[in-house]
Design a protein around this motif. Sequence first.
Motif, mmCIF file in Angstrom:
data_model
loop_
_atom_site.group_PDB
_atom_site.id
_atom_site.type_symbol
_atom_site.label_atom_id
_atom_site.label_comp_id
_atom_site.label_asym_id
_atom_site.label_seq_id
_atom_site.Cartn_x
_atom_site.Cartn_y
_atom_site.Cartn_z
ATOM 1 N N GLY A 7 3.392 -11.926 0.828
ATOM 2 C CA GLY A 7 3.060 -12.175 -0.771
ATOM 3 C C GLY A 7 3.523 -10.946 -1.453
ATOM 4 N N ILE A 8 4.383 -11.252 -2.628
ATOM 5 C CA ILE A 8 4.688 -10.266 -3.375
ATOM 6 C C ILE A 8 4.211 -10.437 -4.818
ATOM 7 C CG2 ILE A 8 6.744 -9.110 -4.540
ATOM 8 C CD1 ILE A 8 8.295 -9.507 -1.662
ATOM 9 N N ALA A 9 4.069 -9.771 -5.563
ATOM 10 C CA ALA A 9 3.577 -9.699 -6.905
ATOM 11 C C ALA A 9 4.334 -8.662 -7.733
ATOM 12 C CB ALA A 9 1.984 -9.619 -7.128
ATOM 13 N N THR A 10 4.858 -9.010 -8.885
ATOM 14 C CA THR A 10 5.369 -7.901 -9.609
ATOM 15 C C THR A 10 5.423 -8.340 -11.206
ATOM 16 O OG1 THR A 10 7.439 -6.498 -10.020
ATOM 17 C CG2 THR A 10 7.732 -8.929 -9.410
ATOM 18 N N ALA A 249 -4.119 -16.036 -3.260
ATOM 19 C CA ALA A 249 -4.853 -17.094 -2.587
ATOM 20 C C ALA A 249 -4.084 -18.049 -1.639
ATOM 21 C CB ALA A 249 -5.464 -18.386 -3.505
ATOM 22 N N ALA A 250 -2.847 -17.951 -1.587
ATOM 23 C CA ALA A 250 -1.851 -18.657 -0.662
ATOM 24 C C ALA A 250 -1.847 -17.878 0.625
ATOM 25 C CB ALA A 250 -0.506 -18.852 -1.367
ATOM 26 N N LEU A 251 -2.256 -16.648 0.423
ATOM 27 C CA LEU A 251 -2.302 -15.826 1.859
ATOM 28 C C LEU A 251 -3.622 -16.095 2.554
ATOM 29 C CD1 LEU A 251 -0.525 -12.440 0.495
ATOM 30 C CD2 LEU A 251 0.420 -14.315 1.449
ATOM 31 N N GLY A 252 -4.404 -16.566 2.141
ATOM 32 C CA GLY A 252 -5.814 -16.416 2.649
ATOM 33 C C GLY A 252 -6.542 -15.104 2.286
ATOM 34 N N TYR A 253 -7.732 -14.993 2.840
ATOM 35 C CA TYR A 253 -8.536 -13.860 2.460
ATOM 36 C C TYR A 253 -8.145 -12.564 3.102
ATOM 37 C CZ TYR A 253 -11.792 -16.637 -0.196
ATOM 38 O OH TYR A 253 -12.181 -17.685 -1.019
ATOM 39 N N GLY A 254 -7.635 -12.446 4.045
ATOM 40 C CA GLY A 254 -7.236 -11.350 4.890
ATOM 41 C C GLY A 254 -5.790 -10.843 4.701
ATOM 42 N N VAL A 255 -5.676 -9.749 4.089
ATOM 43 C CA VAL A 255 -4.343 -9.329 4.100
ATOM 44 C C VAL A 255 -4.205 -7.860 4.312
ATOM 45 C CG1 VAL A 255 -3.580 -11.043 2.203
ATOM 46 C CG2 VAL A 255 -4.315 -8.772 1.482
ATOM 47 N N SER A 267 9.079 -0.525 -21.094
ATOM 48 C CA SER A 267 9.196 -1.051 -22.425
ATOM 49 C C SER A 267 7.920 -0.949 -23.053
ATOM 50 C CB SER A 267 9.777 -2.491 -22.116
ATOM 51 O OG SER A 267 10.134 -3.081 -23.430
ATOM 52 N N ASN A 268 7.448 -2.143 -23.374
ATOM 53 C CA ASN A 268 6.157 -2.117 -23.972
ATOM 54 C C ASN A 268 4.724 -2.729 -23.380
ATOM 55 O OD1 ASN A 268 6.915 -4.800 -24.029
ATOM 56 N ND2 ASN A 268 6.987 -5.146 -26.100
ATOM 57 N N THR A 269 4.975 -2.363 -21.910
ATOM 58 C CA THR A 269 3.950 -2.632 -21.006
ATOM 59 C C THR A 269 3.868 -1.818 -19.878
ATOM 60 O OG1 THR A 269 3.081 -4.828 -19.944
ATOM 61 C CG2 THR A 269 5.436 -4.317 -19.821
ATOM 62 N N ALA A 270 2.790 -2.325 -19.252
ATOM 63 C CA ALA A 270 2.463 -1.374 -17.778
ATOM 64 C C ALA A 270 3.341 -2.222 -16.795
ATOM 65 C CB ALA A 270 1.121 -1.388 -17.506
ATOM 66 N N VAL A 271 3.761 -1.726 -15.825
ATOM 67 C CA VAL A 271 4.220 -2.531 -14.733
ATOM 68 C C VAL A 271 3.403 -2.526 -13.349
ATOM 69 C CG1 VAL A 271 6.228 -2.385 -13.001
ATOM 70 C CG2 VAL A 271 6.813 -2.278 -15.279
ATOM 71 N N GLY A 272 3.432 -3.318 -12.602
ATOM 72 C CA GLY A 272 2.504 -3.573 -11.494
ATOM 73 C C GLY A 272 3.069 -4.073 -10.401
ATOM 74 N N HIS A 273 3.062 -3.822 -9.070
ATOM 75 C CA HIS A 273 3.917 -4.299 -8.210
ATOM 76 C C HIS A 273 3.085 -4.082 -6.721
ATOM 77 C CE1 HIS A 273 6.691 -5.184 -5.130
ATOM 78 N NE2 HIS A 273 7.113 -3.764 -4.644
ATOM 79 N N VAL A 274 2.814 -5.098 -5.910
ATOM 80 C CA VAL A 274 2.177 -5.194 -4.781
ATOM 81 C C VAL A 274 3.079 -5.684 -3.504
ATOM 82 C CG1 VAL A 274 -0.150 -4.782 -5.478
ATOM 83 C CG2 VAL A 274 0.536 -7.191 -5.058
ATOM 84 N N VAL A 275 2.960 -5.484 -2.462
ATOM 85 C CA VAL A 275 3.420 -6.311 -1.129
ATOM 86 C C VAL A 275 2.345 -6.505 -0.108
ATOM 87 C CG1 VAL A 275 4.978 -6.302 0.661
ATOM 88 C CG2 VAL A 275 5.680 -5.171 -1.656
ATOM 89 N N TYR A 276 2.108 -7.541 -0.030
ATOM 90 C CA TYR A 276 0.815 -8.000 1.163
ATOM 91 C C TYR A 276 1.443 -8.712 2.294
ATOM 92 C CZ TYR A 276 -2.511 -7.440 -2.922
ATOM 93 O OH TYR A 276 -3.223 -6.791 -3.868
ATOM 94 N N GLN A 277 0.974 -8.535 3.376
ATOM 95 C CA GLN A 277 1.148 -8.923 4.747
ATOM 96 C C GLN A 277 0.144 -9.989 5.123
ATOM 97 O OE1 GLN A 277 2.899 -6.701 7.794
ATOM 98 N NE2 GLN A 277 3.803 -8.404 8.880
ATOM 99 N N ALA A 278 0.398 -11.131 5.321
ATOM 100 C CA ALA A 278 -0.818 -12.074 5.669
ATOM 101 C C ALA A 278 -1.312 -11.707 7.094
ATOM 102 C CB ALA A 278 -0.384 -13.300 5.699
ATOM 103 N N LYS A 279 -2.647 -11.784 7.285
ATOM 104 C CA LYS A 279 -3.017 -11.600 8.470
ATOM 105 C C LYS A 279 -2.963 -12.983 9.341
ATOM 106 C CE LYS A 279 -5.935 -7.369 7.715
ATOM 107 N NZ LYS A 279 -7.352 -6.894 7.759
ATOM 108 N N ALA A 280 -2.898 -12.840 10.695
ATOM 109 C CA ALA A 280 -3.028 -14.102 11.538
ATOM 110 C C ALA A 280 -4.386 -14.913 11.314
ATOM 111 C CB ALA A 280 -2.426 -13.876 12.718
#
Length: 280
Positions: A7-10, A249-255, A267-280
Motif C-alpha cells: 500500500g502507498i499513501a501520499t 485496512a486493505a493490507l490487514g493489521y500487520g505491515v 504550497s499551503n499544506t503539509a505533505v505526507g507519504h508512506v510505503v507499506y508492504q503487507a505481511k503474509a
Amino acid sequence: MARISAGIATSHVPAIGAAIDLGKTQDEYWAPVFEGYEFVKEWIKDNTPDVVILAYNDHASALMLDIVPTFAIGFADTFQSADEGWGRRPVPLVHNHIDLAAHVAEQLVIDEFDITIINEMDVDHGLTIPLSLVFGQVEEWPCKVIPLAVNVTQFPTPSGERCWKLGEAIRNAVKTFPEDLDVQVWGTGGMSHQLQGTRAGLINKEFDNRFLDLLAHEPEELATWTRLEYLREAGTEGIELIMWLIMRAALGYGVDELHRFYRVPASNTAVGHVVYQAKA
C-alpha cells in the motif's frame, strides 16, 4: 488468487502536479519535496503491481456538487485527465481493470456497501498526481488503475470507521478474485490543511506525525476518530486522511513500513507519504 501486496499513501497537492509538468522539481523550493519520493520511484521498479485500487477524491471535476456519491468506483475502460480550469495534465490515459472492478463492486454490495458505479468520468489531480509521484513522467502508466472516489468535499462525509470497513471489504473482495493478480491499494489526500475561513493555512505537525505513527502500528485507533476531531485538529481538508484508512485496512493489521516522509510546506499544506508492504 489475487492478493494485495503493498500500500502507498501520499498527499495530492495540486501545485506538485504543476511543478512536475513545468519542470520545476529541482527548484530550491520543490527539491526537498521530491526527494521524499526517490525511494518509492526506485522501489516501484521492482514492485510494479498488475493493478492499483486508488482511493482519491474528486474536486468537483467529474462529480459536480449536484450529485455526490459517498463511495464510487470507475467502470470505464479508460479515464483521461480532467480539465480543472487550466487544461488537462499531460499524463497518460488511465486504463481500468474492468473484471476486477466488477468483482470488487459486486462483493462490496454483498458486504452492504451501496457503491456507486460510474461508467464515464475524467480523473483529476487527486488521482493523477500520486501516479506521477510514484511512476514519474512516462508514456504509459505501467499498471492498470481502478479509481475509487470518496466524498470528502460535501457534508456528510463518511467516517473513518466506515472507510476502515471499506478497506477490509476490499481486501476480502480481492482475495476471492480467481485471477493471479498482484494488487496494491493506494490512499491519497491530506495531510493537515485548510483552504478557507479564519483558519486558512492551518498545518498541525503534531497531529500529522501522530497520525503517521498510529497508521503504521495502531491503525485501529484511527478508525475511532470522529469527523469533528479531523476538522478540529487537521482543518477542513484534513478529512482527506480517511482515505489513507481504506489503504491501511486493505493490507490487514500487520505491515512493514518501508518508507515514511513528511515535509512542511508544499504550497499551503503539509505533505505526507508512506510505503507499506503487507505481511503474509
